[in-house]
Write a protein that holds these residues in place. Sequence first.
Motif, mmCIF file in Angstrom:
data_model
loop_
_atom_site.group_PDB
_atom_site.id
_atom_site.type_symbol
_atom_site.label_atom_id
_atom_site.label_comp_id
_atom_site.label_asym_id
_atom_site.label_seq_id
_atom_site.Cartn_x
_atom_site.Cartn_y
_atom_site.Cartn_z
ATOM 1 N N GLY A 45 -10.722 13.510 -4.778
ATOM 2 C CA GLY A 45 -9.527 12.722 -4.536
ATOM 3 C C GLY A 45 -9.767 11.242 -4.762
ATOM 4 N N PHE A 46 -8.750 10.553 -5.252
ATOM 5 C CA PHE A 46 -8.819 9.098 -5.458
ATOM 6 C C PHE A 46 -7.543 8.477 -4.925
ATOM 7 C CE2 PHE A 46 -7.638 5.385 -8.027
ATOM 8 C CZ PHE A 46 -8.694 4.533 -7.723
ATOM 9 N N SER A 47 -7.679 7.396 -4.198
ATOM 10 C CA SER A 47 -6.515 6.690 -3.668
ATOM 11 C C SER A 47 -6.744 5.199 -3.756
ATOM 12 C CB SER A 47 -6.244 7.096 -2.217
ATOM 13 O OG SER A 47 -7.320 6.735 -1.374
ATOM 14 N N THR A 48 -5.694 4.468 -4.015
ATOM 15 C CA THR A 48 -5.760 3.010 -4.057
ATOM 16 C C THR A 48 -4.423 2.451 -3.622
ATOM 17 O OG1 THR A 48 -6.231 1.072 -5.446
ATOM 18 C CG2 THR A 48 -5.081 2.911 -6.491
ATOM 19 N N GLY A 49 -4.459 1.360 -2.886
ATOM 20 C CA GLY A 49 -3.223 0.778 -2.382
ATOM 21 C C GLY A 49 -3.227 -0.727 -2.473
ATOM 22 N N SER A 50 -2.054 -1.281 -2.696
ATOM 23 C CA SER A 50 -1.855 -2.727 -2.696
ATOM 24 C C SER A 50 -0.639 -3.028 -1.842
ATOM 25 C CB SER A 50 -1.659 -3.244 -4.128
ATOM 26 O OG SER A 50 -0.470 -2.718 -4.689
ATOM 27 N N GLN A 51 -0.207 -4.277 -1.839
ATOM 28 C CA GLN A 51 0.919 -4.653 -1.009
ATOM 29 C C GLN A 51 2.202 -3.963 -1.438
ATOM 30 O OE1 GLN A 51 1.591 -8.859 -0.815
ATOM 31 N NE2 GLN A 51 3.297 -8.710 0.625
ATOM 32 N N ASN A 52 2.332 -3.670 -2.727
ATOM 33 C CA ASN A 52 3.588 -3.129 -3.241
ATOM 34 C C ASN A 52 3.473 -1.746 -3.855
ATOM 35 O OD1 ASN A 52 5.140 -5.495 -2.604
ATOM 36 N ND2 ASN A 52 4.190 -6.503 -4.369
ATOM 37 N N SER A 53 2.305 -1.146 -3.853
ATOM 38 C CA SER A 53 2.179 0.172 -4.470
ATOM 39 C C SER A 53 1.012 0.926 -3.856
ATOM 40 C CB SER A 53 1.984 0.060 -5.988
ATOM 41 O OG SER A 53 0.734 -0.541 -6.285
ATOM 42 N N ASP A 100 10.128 -1.962 10.870
ATOM 43 C CA ASP A 100 10.626 -0.891 10.024
ATOM 44 C C ASP A 100 9.531 0.151 9.805
ATOM 45 O OD1 ASP A 100 8.867 -2.005 8.215
ATOM 46 O OD2 ASP A 100 10.415 -2.883 6.939
ATOM 47 N N PHE A 101 9.779 1.055 8.834
ATOM 48 C CA PHE A 101 8.830 2.146 8.593
ATOM 49 C C PHE A 101 7.470 1.639 8.125
ATOM 50 C CE2 PHE A 101 12.973 4.206 8.142
ATOM 51 C CZ PHE A 101 12.806 5.245 9.035
ATOM 52 N N ASP A 102 7.431 0.424 7.574
ATOM 53 C CA ASP A 102 6.169 -0.140 7.095
ATOM 54 C C ASP A 102 5.561 -1.109 8.091
ATOM 55 O OD1 ASP A 102 6.343 1.196 4.586
ATOM 56 O OD2 ASP A 102 7.857 -0.264 3.975
ATOM 57 N N GLY A 146 5.986 2.860 -4.543
ATOM 58 C CA GLY A 146 6.199 1.487 -4.984
ATOM 59 C C GLY A 146 7.281 0.809 -4.162
ATOM 60 N N LYS A 147 7.127 -0.515 -3.952
ATOM 61 C CA LYS A 147 8.117 -1.294 -3.208
ATOM 62 C C LYS A 147 8.709 -2.361 -4.110
ATOM 63 C CE LYS A 147 5.759 -0.652 1.225
ATOM 64 N NZ LYS A 147 5.122 -1.329 2.385
ATOM 65 N N PHE A 148 10.028 -2.568 -3.959
ATOM 66 C CA PHE A 148 10.742 -3.492 -4.827
ATOM 67 C C PHE A 148 11.719 -4.328 -4.005
ATOM 68 C CE2 PHE A 148 9.752 0.470 -6.987
ATOM 69 C CZ PHE A 148 9.065 0.043 -8.117
ATOM 70 N N PHE A 149 12.184 -5.434 -4.609
ATOM 71 C CA PHE A 149 13.201 -6.307 -4.007
ATOM 72 C C PHE A 149 12.760 -6.797 -2.629
ATOM 73 C CE2 PHE A 149 15.694 -3.060 -6.456
ATOM 74 C CZ PHE A 149 15.870 -3.860 -7.589
ATOM 75 N N GLY A 150 11.566 -7.364 -2.588
ATOM 76 C CA GLY A 150 11.089 -7.903 -1.338
ATOM 77 C C GLY A 150 10.836 -6.850 -0.284
ATOM 78 N N VAL A 166 3.129 -5.484 12.064
ATOM 79 C CA VAL A 166 2.511 -4.937 13.267
ATOM 80 C C VAL A 166 1.771 -3.656 12.891
ATOM 81 C CG1 VAL A 166 2.879 -4.088 15.613
ATOM 82 C CG2 VAL A 166 4.336 -5.914 14.701
ATOM 83 N N SER A 167 0.517 -3.560 13.307
ATOM 84 C CA SER A 167 -0.300 -2.380 12.986
ATOM 85 C C SER A 167 -1.190 -2.056 14.173
ATOM 86 C CB SER A 167 -1.151 -2.638 11.739
ATOM 87 O OG SER A 167 -2.088 -3.675 11.983
ATOM 88 N N ASP A 168 -1.849 -0.889 14.080
ATOM 89 C CA ASP A 168 -2.815 -0.546 15.111
ATOM 90 C C ASP A 168 -4.171 -1.131 14.744
ATOM 91 O OD1 ASP A 168 -3.791 1.073 13.112
ATOM 92 O OD2 ASP A 168 -3.139 2.950 14.022
ATOM 93 N N ALA A 169 -5.193 -0.781 15.509
ATOM 94 C CA ALA A 169 -6.507 -1.379 15.298
ATOM 95 C C ALA A 169 -7.093 -1.042 13.939
ATOM 96 C CB ALA A 169 -7.460 -0.945 16.411
ATOM 97 N N SER A 170 -6.698 0.108 13.366
ATOM 98 C CA SER A 170 -7.236 0.511 12.058
ATOM 99 C C SER A 170 -6.430 -0.032 10.896
ATOM 100 C CB SER A 170 -7.282 2.042 11.980
ATOM 101 O OG SER A 170 -5.976 2.588 12.023
ATOM 102 N N GLY A 171 -5.324 -0.737 11.168
ATOM 103 C CA GLY A 171 -4.496 -1.285 10.104
ATOM 104 C C GLY A 171 -3.327 -0.422 9.699
ATOM 105 N N THR A 172 -3.128 0.705 10.381
ATOM 106 C CA THR A 172 -1.994 1.582 10.071
ATOM 107 C C THR A 172 -0.710 0.976 10.617
ATOM 108 O OG1 THR A 172 -3.420 3.527 10.177
ATOM 109 C CG2 THR A 172 -1.041 3.899 10.337
ATOM 110 N N PRO A 173 0.350 0.840 9.793
ATOM 111 C CA PRO A 173 1.607 0.234 10.268
ATOM 112 C C PRO A 173 2.193 1.006 11.448
ATOM 113 C CG PRO A 173 1.599 0.436 7.880
ATOM 114 C CD PRO A 173 0.415 1.208 8.376
ATOM 115 N N ILE A 174 2.791 0.274 12.382
ATOM 116 C CA ILE A 174 3.466 0.873 13.528
ATOM 117 C C ILE A 174 4.963 0.696 13.336
ATOM 118 C CG2 ILE A 174 3.823 0.771 16.018
ATOM 119 C CD1 ILE A 174 0.977 -0.174 16.330
#
Length: 677
Positions: A313-321, A53-55, A352-356, A28-36
Amino acid sequence: MRKIFLIVMVIFTAQVTLAQTKKINGFVSDASGTPISGANVNVKGETNGASTDFDGKFTLDVKPGATLIISYLGYDTRNVEVGESSTIDVKLNAASSTALTEVVVTSLGIKKSKKSLTYSAQELKGEDLVRAKDPNLMNTIAGKIAGVAVTKSAGGTGGSTKVTIRGNSSTTNNNPLYVVDGVPMLNISSFQPNDSFGNTQGGNRDGGDVIGLLNPDDFEGMTVLKGASATALYGSQGARGVVLLTSKKAKEGISAFRVSSNTTVETAAYLPKFQTSYIAKPGADESWGAAKSTPDHTRDFFETGLTQISSFGFSTGSQNSATNISYANTSANGIIPTNSLSKNNFSIRQMGKFFGDRLTVNANANYTSQYVTNRPTSGLYFNPLTGLYLMPRGYDFNEYKNNFEKFDPARNMMVQNWMTNRDIEQNPYWGLNRNKSVDGNQLMNGSVGLNYKVNNWLSVGSRYNYDRVTSQFDKEIYASTQGTLSHANGRYISIDDVSTQNYGDLIATINTKINNDITFFANVGTSFTKTSINDETVLDSDPSGLGITNWFTLHNFNSNTGNYQNYGYRREQQSVFAAATFGYKNMLYVDVTGRNDWSSTLANTGNLSFFYPSVGTTAILSEMFKMPEAISFGKVRASFAQVGNDVPAFYTSPTSQYNAAIHKISIQLLVQDQVQT
């Protein structure tokens, strides 16, 4: 045969039953894709449900064809039918009223809808912190938050900023607590100078503060918590208010590179008015003489200040990091000649996210290096404005400006050239060039945090943070400086300060629904803060002076009587705390918090423990009944809190004085007695 048939039927029935439900993984996220975080997910017509949850993620067992009702305060509710897919991605649109959609960061870094708060909190977005940049980010919020007074130091570029929330609440320290991503930071703020004469050991200078060493471009927003109920979870640390800073985070699937540059030009806004109608008598140091019109030499002394702040500044994100890296450089020249500042900020943040996605690991490191040359001083000693303002009319100021030193055949060296020998004033350009000082500050910060999602309604997190701030002050005072300030052969002063803070916590978070009408959110945790401030080493050639004129090194000290070490402020605080929020139909909220602190500064008092309770309630009238068309939103709130502050270090500890001279006599008498025996 009948038993075999029954077993087969049981197995078949179980398979059919299992086939009737399926596990859904949703986001679940808002219109910009930020998790709620904390959105409610209910199955229509059933009591089954979950919270994100927090994500912004949730897991739920539902039947195919069932309808999920997804809601969150401040957003339009959505109904989603479960199809064949085992994943659901839902975006919630913000409600029409801005009062309903505003979400702010609160204590412990938790995001809440602003309309549900039972206390006063005001938020600034990241663009408000960088729209008109300043080397100290707190200067940028002046006049933007109600009840917050921001006073910029007269110490010029790199000086400290005094921030007072809702007036003074203490006779010793009124600075608020600064919290970065939920972790209290070490903020050493020097007292803004107000002494008439100033310290002969380097001048009456403002040494700056730690909050001024941060990079404004690293933060996506700021929240100021005002009032006892808002800050009760921070105990005595938050007794003077709390300023929450939230770091920028990379968004999933997006890589971005940002560059910003800001240039500020400043001039002296106000100057004293001096008489220019009378001049001094020959050889006099005051303007008691004949009537004669002269130009005002003070106006040409000040220069145009220029501050350049560049940030990358540089930022990059994926599903797990997610990764954030930033660098900023600040270069400034003040309005007083030779005053300059150079600051470099480095920052790296990794997630980083681990264990599912059950385990989330966050780590960050920050380093800041700042150097200020000829930090302006107030008062009389070492202040170039003293000589500038007190030089009487009738003398040619340009002569002393272009020739601030002259050759002395008797000493075979250059000495100060000035029109008087008064101990409170010197040639301004001699002070700037031959009493030069350098202030250095280094901030090192590192933290690591773990958060484990036990199930849909419970998560456990722990954080550890280490701050280290070092400060150096170096001043070379050349011979022929006024005798009140220096030995005849010159003076060398070097002061080093080290301050550290260790912080750790363990927090359990509960986010669930008691039933369809009542929500429950709670935090239970413990923390410790161990602080050591101003462990100081002072090297000062006075009063014995330097052996060789103008050789500024410890080896050239005539004695070590001006050298010493001083152990400063020591404090350790251990705490347990809990907070709970009950919500009823998105219209009534009740907050209850409690915190108990044990402080080392209360040693020898018989009671190291003190408790901070608070309770608050908010009723959203516009949700309870229909309001007139002219009123889109209305609420009432009430709160009660009991907070306070402990005492400074060592106030409750008895002290004893050691007299070296008396002790030496006692030893001599003892030796004589032994010889006679």
